[in-house]
Scaffold this active site. Structure first.
Site, short mmCIF file in Angstrom:
data_model
loop_
_atom_site.label_atom_id
_atom_site.label_comp_id
_atom_site.label_asym_id
_atom_site.label_seq_id
_atom_site.Cartn_x
_atom_site.Cartn_y
_atom_site.Cartn_z
N ASN A 210 -7.30 -6.99 -5.29
CA ASN A 210 -5.99 -6.61 -5.91
C ASN A 210 -5.02 -7.48 -5.79
O ASN A 210 -5.24 -8.81 -5.34
CB ASN A 210 -5.43 -5.19 -5.07
CG ASN A 210 -5.48 -5.67 -3.45
OD1 ASN A 210 -4.63 -6.63 -3.14
ND2 ASN A 210 -6.05 -5.09 -2.81
N ASP A 279 -9.72 0.22 -1.68
CA ASP A 279 -10.04 1.79 -1.24
C ASP A 279 -11.51 1.86 -1.42
O ASP A 279 -12.07 2.70 -0.86
CB ASP A 279 -9.33 2.74 -1.78
CG ASP A 279 -7.87 2.58 -1.27
OD1 ASP A 279 -7.55 2.54 -0.05
OD2 ASP A 279 -6.89 2.59 -2.20
N LYS A 289 -26.88 -13.54 -8.78
CA LYS A 289 -25.80 -13.57 -9.83
C LYS A 289 -26.27 -12.42 -10.83
O LYS A 289 -27.40 -12.64 -11.33
CB LYS A 289 -25.33 -14.90 -10.45
CG LYS A 289 -24.20 -14.81 -11.37
CD LYS A 289 -23.96 -16.00 -11.83
CE LYS A 289 -22.93 -15.78 -12.81
NZ LYS A 289 -23.21 -16.88 -14.13
N PRO A 305 -13.50 2.22 4.97
CA PRO A 305 -13.27 2.73 5.75
C PRO A 305 -11.50 2.96 5.55
O PRO A 305 -10.81 1.85 5.17
CB PRO A 305 -13.60 2.08 7.05
CG PRO A 305 -13.92 0.76 6.50
CD PRO A 305 -14.33 1.05 5.26
N ASP A 306 -10.90 3.82 6.22
CA ASP A 306 -9.22 3.78 6.25
C ASP A 306 -9.16 3.27 7.68
O ASP A 306 -9.16 4.13 8.81
CB ASP A 306 -8.87 5.32 5.73
CG ASP A 306 -7.24 5.17 5.65
OD1 ASP A 306 -6.65 4.57 6.77
OD2 ASP A 306 -6.80 5.56 4.71
N ILE A 307 -8.55 1.98 7.69
CA ILE A 307 -8.20 1.42 8.70
C ILE A 307 -7.18 2.21 9.56
O ILE A 307 -7.53 2.14 10.93
CB ILE A 307 -7.78 -0.05 8.65
CG1 ILE A 307 -9.04 -0.73 8.01
CG2 ILE A 307 -7.85 -0.80 9.86
CD1 ILE A 307 -8.72 -2.03 7.55
N PHE A 324 2.15 0.63 5.87
CA PHE A 324 3.02 0.11 4.49
C PHE A 324 2.49 0.85 3.39
O PHE A 324 1.19 1.50 3.33
CB PHE A 324 2.69 -1.44 4.30
CG PHE A 324 3.68 -2.12 5.12
CD1 PHE A 324 3.19 -2.34 6.52
CD2 PHE A 324 4.75 -2.98 4.85
CE1 PHE A 324 3.83 -2.97 7.63
CE2 PHE A 324 5.35 -3.73 5.86
CZ PHE A 324 5.05 -3.65 7.10
N LYS A 339 1.87 9.78 3.68
CA LYS A 339 1.13 8.90 4.44
C LYS A 339 1.45 8.72 5.91
O LYS A 339 0.73 8.65 7.00
CB LYS A 339 1.07 7.47 3.65
CG LYS A 339 0.37 7.56 2.36
CD LYS A 339 0.39 6.27 1.53
CE LYS A 339 -0.11 6.44 0.29
NZ LYS A 339 0.15 5.25 -0.73
N LYS A 343 -1.31 9.68 8.44
CA LYS A 343 -1.85 8.60 9.14
C LYS A 343 -1.66 8.37 10.51
O LYS A 343 -1.86 7.41 11.21
CB LYS A 343 -1.74 7.26 8.38
CG LYS A 343 -2.60 7.15 6.97
CD LYS A 343 -2.51 5.85 6.23
CE LYS A 343 -2.86 5.93 4.80
NZ LYS A 343 -4.07 4.95 4.23
N1 CTP Z 1 -4.79 1.36 4.57
C1 CTP Z 1 -6.00 1.08 5.43
N2 CTP Z 1 -7.44 1.29 5.05
C2 CTP Z 1 -7.48 1.62 3.78
C3 CTP Z 1 -6.40 1.66 2.77
C4 CTP Z 1 -5.25 1.50 3.11
O1 CTP Z 1 -5.55 1.02 6.58
N3 CTP Z 1 -8.77 1.59 3.35
C5 CTP Z 1 -3.41 1.37 4.81
C6 CTP Z 1 -2.51 0.15 4.25
O2 CTP Z 1 -2.70 -1.08 5.10
C7 CTP Z 1 -1.06 0.49 4.41
C8 CTP Z 1 -1.38 2.19 4.39
O3 CTP Z 1 -2.71 2.27 4.68
O4 CTP Z 1 -0.47 0.41 5.68
C9 CTP Z 1 -1.15 2.83 2.98
O5 CTP Z 1 -1.76 1.85 2.06
P1 CTP Z 1 -1.84 2.32 0.39
O6 CTP Z 1 -2.82 1.48 -0.36
O7 CTP Z 1 -0.29 2.56 0.08
O8 CTP Z 1 -2.26 3.98 0.37
P2 CTP Z 1 -3.77 4.50 0.69
O9 CTP Z 1 -3.98 4.84 1.96
O10 CTP Z 1 -4.96 3.54 -0.16
O11 CTP Z 1 -3.57 5.91 -0.28
P3 CTP Z 1 -3.58 6.11 -1.81
O12 CTP Z 1 -4.80 5.91 -2.44
O13 CTP Z 1 -3.10 7.78 -1.95
O14 CTP Z 1 -2.44 5.41 -2.40
#
Ligand code: CTP
Length: 402
Positions: A210, A279, A289, A305-307, A324, A339, A343
Site C-alpha cells: 500500500n 489485510d 517468477k 492476521p489482525d495484529i 490508527f 475500530k 480492537k
Molecule cells: N491493523 C492490524 N492488523 C491488520 C490490519 C490493521 O493490526 N491486519 C491495525 C492498523 O495498524 C491500525 C488499525 O489496525 O492501527 C486500523 O487499521 P485500518 O487499516 O484503518 O483498518 P482495518 O483494521 O484494516 O479495517 P478496515 O478494513 O475495516 O478499514
C-alpha cells in the site's frame, strides 16, 4: 516545535568539519531556534565569521572579542547567560582537552564554564586521534561534568583514512539537541511503534502493498525517543532511512510484523500501531517468477492476521494500546469509533486518506484522537513531527507518560 524560541549557542572549533557547521545553523534556524555563534581561533582558519553573520544576521563572537571586548560587554558571561543549550560542532581534540581541564583561555570554553546551559559536544577528527587514550580520557571526564558527547560516525575521513571520526549528519546532531532540551515525560517507558506498509509476495518479484511511507510512525518513534522513552520501531519497507539512533526491527509481511509485535509487546508499556498492515495476502507465494503465458490471471487472496486483535488477547492491565485508522472523509469518526471498540484500544488516531495533505505519503497530517473514555482531541494540520508530539501529549493525558 521543541527548539522554537530556544536560545542556542553554537560553538565552532578548528577542524575541517567546521565547513558543515553553517548547515547545522541553518537547520536550527528552520526549527525556530534563536542563535548566537562563537568561533574559536582555529575555526577562523577554516571558516569566516562573515559566513555565520550572513546566515543568522547577528554578531558572531571570536577570540578577539574575548581578548579585547567591546566596552561594557563581558562576552563569556553574557553568552553563558544567554544560552539554554550550547552545541559544539565540530569539537576538536584540543577543545576537549581544554574543557576537561577547565582551561578558560578560549572564549568558547570560558562561556561553557560560565553557563548553566545543557551542553552537547560533537567531536570530529582523525580516527587515531579519536581512539587515543588521552582524548578518550578527556571525553570521559567531560561526560562526568554532565555534558553529552555524541560519538563520531564511521566512514571516510578528510585525511583520506577511514574509521570513527566523522561528524554525524546535521539532522542527527539536531535530533540529539532536541532530546537534550525536551521534557523527559516518557522516561522509563518501553514503547513499541510500528510504521510503514507490509509486503505480501505473489512470486519472487511481485508483491501486494500500500501507499504508506512510514513517516508518521517514524515521527512518533523520534518524538518518544526525544522524550526519554526506550523505543523499538518495528517497520515494513520504508521510503526513507530512519535516524540511526532508533532501535529498529525491520519486517516484510503482516505475519512477520505480528510475530515481532507480540515479542516486543510482552514487556512494553505502550504500543503505537501506526503501520498500514496489508489485510490480504496471496494464498500461495511462488518461489519462481510468474510467466505471462495466460491472457488473464486470478489471484486467490486470504486474510492476514489482525495484529491488534492478537494484541488484545495478551494485553496486561498496565499496558496501553493505540491504534490508527485510515479513513475516508465523512465516515472517519464513526469508523474510528468502531475500530476503537472492536480492537479493544485505549486510543485511536484517525486521519482522512482522501486528502492530499493528510495521511499516506504526505509530510503533514491532521488527526482526530478518540479515547475509550469518550474524550475527543482534534489536532489541526501540522507537520507529522508536530502531530507526533501532540499525539504523545494526548497519550500522556490518558495515563501513558510519567
Ligand atoms: N491493523 C492490524 N492488523 C491488520 C490490519 C490493521 O493490526 N491486519 C491495525 C492498523 O495498524 C491500525 C488499525 O489496525 O492501527 C486500523 O487499521 P485500518 O487499516 O484503518 O483498518 P482495518 O483494521 O484494516 O479495517 P478496515 O478494513 O475495516 O478499514
Amino acid at each position: 516545535m521543541i527548539l522554537t524560541g530556544k536560545r542556542i549557542l553554537l560553538g565552532v572549533c578548528g577542524g575541517i568539519a567546521a565547513y558543515k557547521a553553517p548547515n547545522v545553523l541553518r537547520l536550527l534556524q528552520k526549527k525556530g531556534a534563536v542563535l548566537r555563534v562563537v568561533l574559536t581561533l582555529g575555526a577562523e582558519a577554516f571558516i569566516t565569521p562573515l559566513t555565520f553573520e550572513a546566515l543568522c544576521g547577528e554578531k558572531v563572537f571570536t577570540q578577539s572579542d574575548f581578548l579585547a571586548p567591546p566596552p561594557g560587554l563581558i562576552p563569556h558571561t553574557e553568552l553563558g547567560r544567554f544560552a539554554e543549550a550550547i552545541l559544539v560542532v565540530p569539537a576538536t581534540a584540543s577543545f576537549l582537552a581544554s574543557l576537561a581541564q577547565g582551561d578558560a583561555q578560549s572564549l568558547l570554553v570560558a562561556t561553557i564554564l560560565a553557563s548553566q546551559a545543557r551542553v552537547l559536544i560533537c567531536p570530529a577528527m582523525n580516527h587515531l586521534m579519536w581512539a587515543h587514550p588521552a582524548v578518550q580520557e578527556n571525553v570521559e571526564k567531560i561526560k562526568g561534568f554532565g555534558y553529552e558527547v555524541l560519538s563520531p560516525g564511521e566512514g571516510e575521513l578528510a585525511c583520506g583514512e577511514a574509521g570513527p571520526g566523522r561528524l554525524p549528519p546535521e539532522e542527527v546532531i539536531v535530533s540529539y539537541l532536541e532530546r537534550l532540551v525536551a521534557p523527559k515525560d516518557f522516561e522509563g517507558k518501553k514503547v513499541v511503534i510500528t510504521a510503514g506498509p507490509t509486503r505480501e509476495f505473489i512470486d519472487l518479484v511481485r508483491f501486494l502493498s500500500n501507499r504508506s511511507s512510514g513517516k508518521m510512525g517514524v515521527a512518533l518513534a523520534q518524538a518518544a525517543w526525544c522524550r526519554g522513552a526506550e523505543v523499538t520501531l518495528i517497520h515494513g519497507p520504508l521510503s526513507f532511512t530512519p535516524p540511526p539512533f532508533l532501535k529498529r526491527v525491520p519486517v516484510t509481511s503482516a505475519e512477520e510484523m505480528k510475530e515481532a509485535v507480540l515479542t516486543h509487546f510482552k514487556d512494553a508499556d505502550l504500543l503505537l500501531m501506526a503501520a498500514a498492515v496489508a489485510d490480504y495476502r496471496p494464498e500461495k507465494t511462488l518461489s519462481c517468477k510468474l510467466k505471462k503465458d495466460q491472457p488473464t490471471l486470478s489471484l486467490c487472496l486470504v486474510r492476514t492476521p489482525d495484529i491488534l486483535l492478537a494484541v488484545r488477547e495478551v494485553k496486561g492491565p498496565g499496558q496501553l494500546v493505540v491504534g490508527f485508522a485510515a479513513e475516508e472523509g465523512e465516515r472517519l469518526s464513526v469508523e474510528a469509533e468502531r475500530k476503537l471498540r472492536e480492537k479493544g484500544l485505549d486510543l485511536i488516531v484517525a486521519n482522512d486518506i482522501t486528502r492530499e495533505d493528510t495521511g499516506f505519503e504526505a509530510d503533514t497530517n491532521e488527526v482526530l484522537i478518540l479515547s475509550r473514555s469518550g474524550r475527543q482531541t482534534r489536532i489541526p494540520l501540522a507537520s507529522k513531527e508536530e502531530v507526533a508530539w501532540r499525539i504523545l501529549d494526548a497519550i500522556k493525558e490518558c495515563g501513558g507518560g510519567r
